[in-house]
Design a protein around this motif. Structure first.
Motif, PDB file in Angstrom:
ATOM      1  N   ILE A   8       0.736  -1.346  -0.006  1.00 28.53           N
ATOM      2  CA  ILE A   8      -0.146  -0.080  -0.131  1.00 28.53           C
ATOM      3  C   ILE A   8       0.785   1.253   0.009  1.00 28.53           C
ATOM      4  CG2 ILE A   8      -1.564   1.454   1.430  1.00 28.53           C
ATOM      5  CD1 ILE A   8      -2.754  -1.367   2.144  1.00 28.53           C
ATOM      6  N   LEU A   9       1.825   1.160   0.841  1.00 27.05           N
ATOM      7  CA  LEU A   9       2.885   2.570   0.949  1.00 27.05           C
ATOM      8  C   LEU A   9       3.454   2.518  -0.377  1.00 27.05           C
ATOM      9  CD1 LEU A   9       4.472   1.984   4.519  1.00 27.05           C
ATOM     10  CD2 LEU A   9       2.828   3.823   3.485  1.00 27.05           C
ATOM     11  N   PHE A  10       3.956   1.640  -1.332  1.00 30.66           N
ATOM     12  CA  PHE A  10       4.885   1.605  -2.482  1.00 30.66           C
ATOM     13  C   PHE A  10       3.546   2.331  -3.518  1.00 30.66           C
ATOM     14  CE2 PHE A  10       7.803  -1.713  -0.909  1.00 30.66           C
ATOM     15  CZ  PHE A  10       8.898  -0.393  -0.899  1.00 30.66           C
ATOM     16  N   ALA A  11       2.410   1.652  -3.360  1.00 28.28           N
ATOM     17  CA  ALA A  11       1.251   2.174  -4.265  1.00 28.28           C
ATOM     18  C   ALA A  11       1.048   3.762  -4.517  1.00 28.28           C
ATOM     19  CB  ALA A  11       0.078   1.403  -4.154  1.00 28.28           C
ATOM     20  N   VAL A  12       0.757   4.002  -3.081  1.00 30.25           N
ATOM     21  CA  VAL A  12       0.635   5.507  -2.576  1.00 30.25           C
ATOM     22  C   VAL A  12       2.090   6.355  -3.035  1.00 30.25           C
ATOM     23  CG1 VAL A  12       0.432   7.340  -0.858  1.00 30.25           C
ATOM     24  CG2 VAL A  12      -0.730   4.954  -0.609  1.00 30.25           C
ATOM     25  N   ALA A  13       3.123   5.982  -2.895  1.00 34.62           N
ATOM     26  CA  ALA A  13       4.296   6.687  -3.451  1.00 34.62           C
ATOM     27  C   ALA A  13       4.319   6.684  -4.873  1.00 34.62           C
ATOM     28  CB  ALA A  13       5.611   5.832  -2.971  1.00 34.62           C
ATOM     29  N   LEU A  15       1.749   6.639  -7.027  1.00 39.14           N
ATOM     30  CA  LEU A  15       0.612   7.528  -7.366  1.00 39.14           C
ATOM     31  C   LEU A  15       1.056   8.936  -7.031  1.00 39.14           C
ATOM     32  CD1 LEU A  15      -2.651   5.902  -6.184  1.00 39.14           C
ATOM     33  CD2 LEU A  15      -1.804   6.291  -8.457  1.00 39.14           C
ATOM     34  N   ILE A  16       1.668   9.446  -5.957  1.00 43.76           N
ATOM     35  CA  ILE A  16       2.188  10.825  -5.616  1.00 43.76           C
ATOM     36  C   ILE A  16       3.413  11.166  -6.736  1.00 43.76           C
ATOM     37  CG2 ILE A  16       3.647  11.997  -3.946  1.00 43.76           C
ATOM     38  CD1 ILE A  16       1.971  10.660  -1.870  1.00 43.76           C
ATOM     39  N   ASP A  17       4.268  10.031  -6.981  1.00 38.60           N
ATOM     40  CA  ASP A  17       5.150  10.438  -8.199  1.00 38.60           C
ATOM     41  C   ASP A  17       4.669  10.688  -9.668  1.00 38.60           C
ATOM     42  OD1 ASP A  17       7.922  10.702  -8.949  1.00 38.60           O
ATOM     43  OD2 ASP A  17       8.238   8.512  -9.442  1.00 38.60           O
ATOM     44  N   LEU A  18       3.678   9.806  -9.781  1.00 40.00           N
ATOM     45  CA  LEU A  18       2.945   9.948 -11.202  1.00 40.00           C
ATOM     46  C   LEU A  18       2.132  11.088 -11.323  1.00 40.00           C
ATOM     47  CD1 LEU A  18       2.201   6.156 -12.012  1.00 40.00           C
ATOM     48  CD2 LEU A  18       3.930   7.480 -13.088  1.00 40.00           C
ATOM     49  N   LEU A  19       1.462  11.513 -10.339  1.00 40.79           N
ATOM     50  CA  LEU A  19       0.628  12.712 -10.267  1.00 40.79           C
ATOM     51  C   LEU A  19       1.225  13.880 -10.214  1.00 40.79           C
ATOM     52  CD1 LEU A  19      -2.400  11.228  -8.398  1.00 40.79           C
ATOM     53  CD2 LEU A  19      -2.228  11.510 -11.042  1.00 40.79           C
ATOM     54  N   GLY A  20       2.632  13.871  -9.528  1.00 42.60           N
ATOM     55  CA  GLY A  20       3.247  14.924  -9.211  1.00 42.60           C
ATOM     56  C   GLY A  20       2.681  15.763  -8.205  1.00 42.60           C
ATOM     57  N   ALA A  21       2.007  15.243  -7.128  1.00 42.49           N
ATOM     58  CA  ALA A  21       1.196  16.000  -6.031  1.00 42.49           C
ATOM     59  C   ALA A  21       2.263  16.501  -5.029  1.00 42.49           C
ATOM     60  CB  ALA A  21       0.448  14.903  -5.289  1.00 42.49           C
ATOM     61  N   ASN A  22       2.093  17.602  -4.660  1.00 38.26           N
ATOM     62  CA  ASN A  22       2.818  18.351  -3.702  1.00 38.26           C
ATOM     63  C   ASN A  22       2.344  17.955  -2.248  1.00 38.26           C
ATOM     64  OD1 ASN A  22       4.456  19.642  -2.286  1.00 38.26           O
ATOM     65  ND2 ASN A  22       4.071  21.757  -3.107  1.00 38.26           N
ATOM     66  N   THR A  23       2.887  17.217  -1.633  1.00 35.93           N
ATOM     67  CA  THR A  23       2.222  16.646  -0.207  1.00 35.93           C
ATOM     68  C   THR A  23       3.097  17.338   0.954  1.00 35.93           C
ATOM     69  OG1 THR A  23       3.604  14.548  -0.323  1.00 35.93           O
ATOM     70  CG2 THR A  23       1.263  14.598  -1.035  1.00 35.93           C
ATOM     71  N   LEU A  27       5.704  14.005   3.790  1.00 33.94           N
ATOM     72  CA  LEU A  27       5.102  12.951   3.321  1.00 33.94           C
ATOM     73  C   LEU A  27       5.561  13.026   1.671  1.00 33.94           C
ATOM     74  CD1 LEU A  27       3.141  10.571   3.498  1.00 33.94           C
ATOM     75  CD2 LEU A  27       1.352  12.046   2.879  1.00 33.94           C
ATOM     76  N   ASP A  28       6.799  12.404   1.420  1.00 32.34           N
ATOM     77  CA  ASP A  28       7.098  12.440  -0.074  1.00 32.34           C
ATOM     78  C   ASP A  28       7.391  11.010  -0.578  1.00 32.34           C
ATOM     79  OD1 ASP A  28       9.371  12.104   1.359  1.00 32.34           O
ATOM     80  OD2 ASP A  28      10.531  13.693   0.094  1.00 32.34           O
ATOM     81  N   VAL A  29       7.871  11.004  -1.868  1.00 28.89           N
ATOM     82  CA  VAL A  29       8.088   9.824  -2.231  1.00 28.89           C
ATOM     83  C   VAL A  29       9.300   8.823  -1.870  1.00 28.89           C
ATOM     84  CG1 VAL A  29       8.938   8.438  -4.456  1.00 28.89           C
ATOM     85  CG2 VAL A  29       7.148  10.388  -4.578  1.00 28.89           C
ATOM     86  N   GLY A  30      10.342   9.660  -1.364  1.00 34.06           N
ATOM     87  CA  GLY A  30      11.300   8.782  -0.339  1.00 34.06           C
ATOM     88  C   GLY A  30      10.780   8.289   0.932  1.00 34.06           C
TER      89      GLY A  30
END
Length: 66
Positions: A8-13, A15-23, A27-30
């Motif tokens: 689940i964590l990898f899937a969220v990471a 999605l954040i990376d693909l969508l370019g969301a600023n979180t 809470l970032d991809v790394g």
């Protein structure tokens, strides 16, 4: 259980990376990737698989039926 959390964590990471969301800076991809790696390490180490109490030890020591 830890493997499911890691997935689940990898899937969220992803999605954040693909969508370019600023979180934000926390809470970032790394950070999510490191948390996923931690969950995988705990899963491979067998954390959460220990049984405690009387019933867990009874099931392990029960002789096989013939």
């Amino acid at each position: 259980m830890f493997a499911v959390i890691a997935a689940i964590l990898f899937a969220v990471a992803l999605l954040i990376d693909l969508l370019g969301a600023n979180t934000g800076p926390i809470l970032d991809v790394g950070t999510l990737s490191l948390a996923g790696f931690l969950c995988i390490a705990l899963h491979l180490a067998g954390a959460g698989a220990w049984t405690s109490g009387r019933w867990g030890s009874y099931r392990r020591r029960r002789p096989a039926r013939r």
